[in-house]
Design a protein around this motif. Sequence first.
Motif, mmCIF file in Angstrom:
data_model
loop_
_atom_site.group_PDB
_atom_site.id
_atom_site.type_symbol
_atom_site.label_atom_id
_atom_site.label_comp_id
_atom_site.label_asym_id
_atom_site.label_seq_id
_atom_site.Cartn_x
_atom_site.Cartn_y
_atom_site.Cartn_z
ATOM 1 N N THR A 60 0.847 -1.203 0.000
ATOM 2 C CA THR A 60 0.000 0.000 0.000
ATOM 3 C C THR A 60 0.882 1.252 0.000
ATOM 4 O OG1 THR A 60 -1.589 -1.247 1.307
ATOM 5 C CG2 THR A 60 -1.929 1.128 1.184
ATOM 6 N N SER A 180 3.825 -5.969 -3.294
ATOM 7 C CA SER A 180 3.571 -6.266 -1.881
ATOM 8 C C SER A 180 4.307 -7.540 -1.533
ATOM 9 C CB SER A 180 2.065 -6.488 -1.673
ATOM 10 O OG SER A 180 1.832 -7.149 -0.439
ATOM 11 N N LYS A 185 1.731 -13.625 -0.284
ATOM 12 C CA LYS A 185 2.019 -13.310 -1.695
ATOM 13 C C LYS A 185 3.023 -14.326 -2.272
ATOM 14 C CE LYS A 185 -0.375 -9.448 -2.317
ATOM 15 N NZ LYS A 185 -1.550 -9.567 -1.452
HETATM 16 C C1 PLP Z 1 -3.770 -5.849 -5.839
HETATM 17 C C2 PLP Z 1 -3.180 -5.406 -4.535
HETATM 18 N N1 PLP Z 1 -2.770 -4.129 -4.397
HETATM 19 C C3 PLP Z 1 -2.227 -3.686 -3.260
HETATM 20 C C4 PLP Z 1 -2.077 -4.508 -2.162
HETATM 21 C C5 PLP Z 1 -1.540 -3.928 -0.898
HETATM 22 O O1 PLP Z 1 -0.409 -4.584 -0.397
HETATM 23 P P1 PLP Z 1 -0.106 -4.632 1.179
HETATM 24 O O2 PLP Z 1 -1.095 -5.569 1.804
HETATM 25 O O3 PLP Z 1 1.287 -5.146 1.247
HETATM 26 O O4 PLP Z 1 -0.243 -3.267 1.698
HETATM 27 C C6 PLP Z 1 -2.471 -5.840 -2.256
HETATM 28 C C7 PLP Z 1 -2.288 -6.745 -1.109
HETATM 29 O O5 PLP Z 1 -3.082 -7.517 -0.723
HETATM 30 C C8 PLP Z 1 -3.060 -6.309 -3.468
HETATM 31 O O6 PLP Z 1 -3.462 -7.562 -3.590
#
Ligand code: PLP
Length: 383
Positions: A60, A180, A185
């Motif tokens: 994010t 991410s 993941k």
């Molecule tokens: C498509 C997508 N964008 C952004 C994110 C955000 O990543 P994070 O959870 O590391 O903040 C995710 C994570 O689940 C995601 O699947």
Amino acid sequence: MIPFVDLKAQYRSIKQEVNAAIQGVLDSCQFTLGSEVAAFEDEFAGYCGVRHGIGVNTGTSALHLALLAANIGARDEVITVPFTFVATVAAIYYTGAKPMFVDIDPQTFTMDPAGLEAAITSRTKAIIPVHLYGQTADMDPILAIARRHGLVVIEDAAQAHGAEYKGRRAGSMGDLGCFSFYPGKNLGAYGEGGMVVTDNLDFTRSVRMLRDWGAEKKYQHVLKGYNFRLDGIQGAVLRVKLRHLEAWTEARRSAAAVYDKLLAESGVPTPRAIPHRRHVYHLYAIRTGHRSEWQHSLQSQGIETGIHYPIPVHLLPAYSDLGYSAGDFPHSEHAANEVLSLPMFSEITRSQCEEVSSAVNRLSRQTSYSAVREHMARTPCSY
Ligand SMILES: Cc1ncc(COP(=O)(O)O)c(C=O)c1O
């Protein structure tokens, strides 16, 4: 029990390497950023085929800082898709810009370039295609439209480590790519993590400063920054895991091929892998109009599934201020009602895939028999 993801199986397979790497960070006490993070930045950028990588605390934050580095803020508009994890849209909001949506292509669940040009206004500054489930969006037309209108392209590659489009890696095609390393993941940390990758030196400098209080040197704050640093332990763990990523990706692709073959017999709609794109199967989502019955039945047979995602972002209560309503993005809405993610992880065995496929095929047959029975009961007998 067949889990949806099995992080313990993966840890068991690399336990010694990971434990030694964590011990190294404990010994060095480089707990935030430091040499392991710097080495991982170089190695992961190289893996993606770009020059620079900047580690941050989450995917994010990677999106948030990529947008800020591209100078996006209040009064700007950023176009993305509503069929994504909420973080894509939240990151746009954090900058003060307005998220605008285009629908997905129902075959691939990624941005439909055909809808893109109509969504561009004089305020549009950037496009965020999302490489959902591990397959890239159709990047050539998206990049061509962006170039024509002078827009920045930020790839949301959070689900697409190692995915390719015509030989180019996810994250390397747009101006900036965002990843991410959330534990589940394809390349997951043992905590939170993310990265921005880019070839552009100015973006690199900005993201580097923004993740660490906007400082060029200690206490010399050039930008209004954040504390979005990546932990040393995560850098060390991710370096170990990156060495296994290609083998793990091929294992996911083999498992997907087993599902594809076995599910073909009952005609269940399976993921569409487009030629010249390397799908890395972060998720393996089938479609069914009987999702809750199927999910319930699979659970009762010991098979865990997931739904990614049950409500498209334009219909989430949190984003009702955008003023969208049901029917605005029909492909996203249909997908949200029908997708069901089957167990998928690198260590899944062939027999586990067979068991899941048999259970899904049985459900599919039962569903079609009952549909035929209902149809016959409704149809008057003509003799
Ligand atoms: C498509 C997508 N964008 C952004 C994110 C955000 O990543 P994070 O959870 O590391 O903040 C995710 C994570 O689940 C995601 O699947």
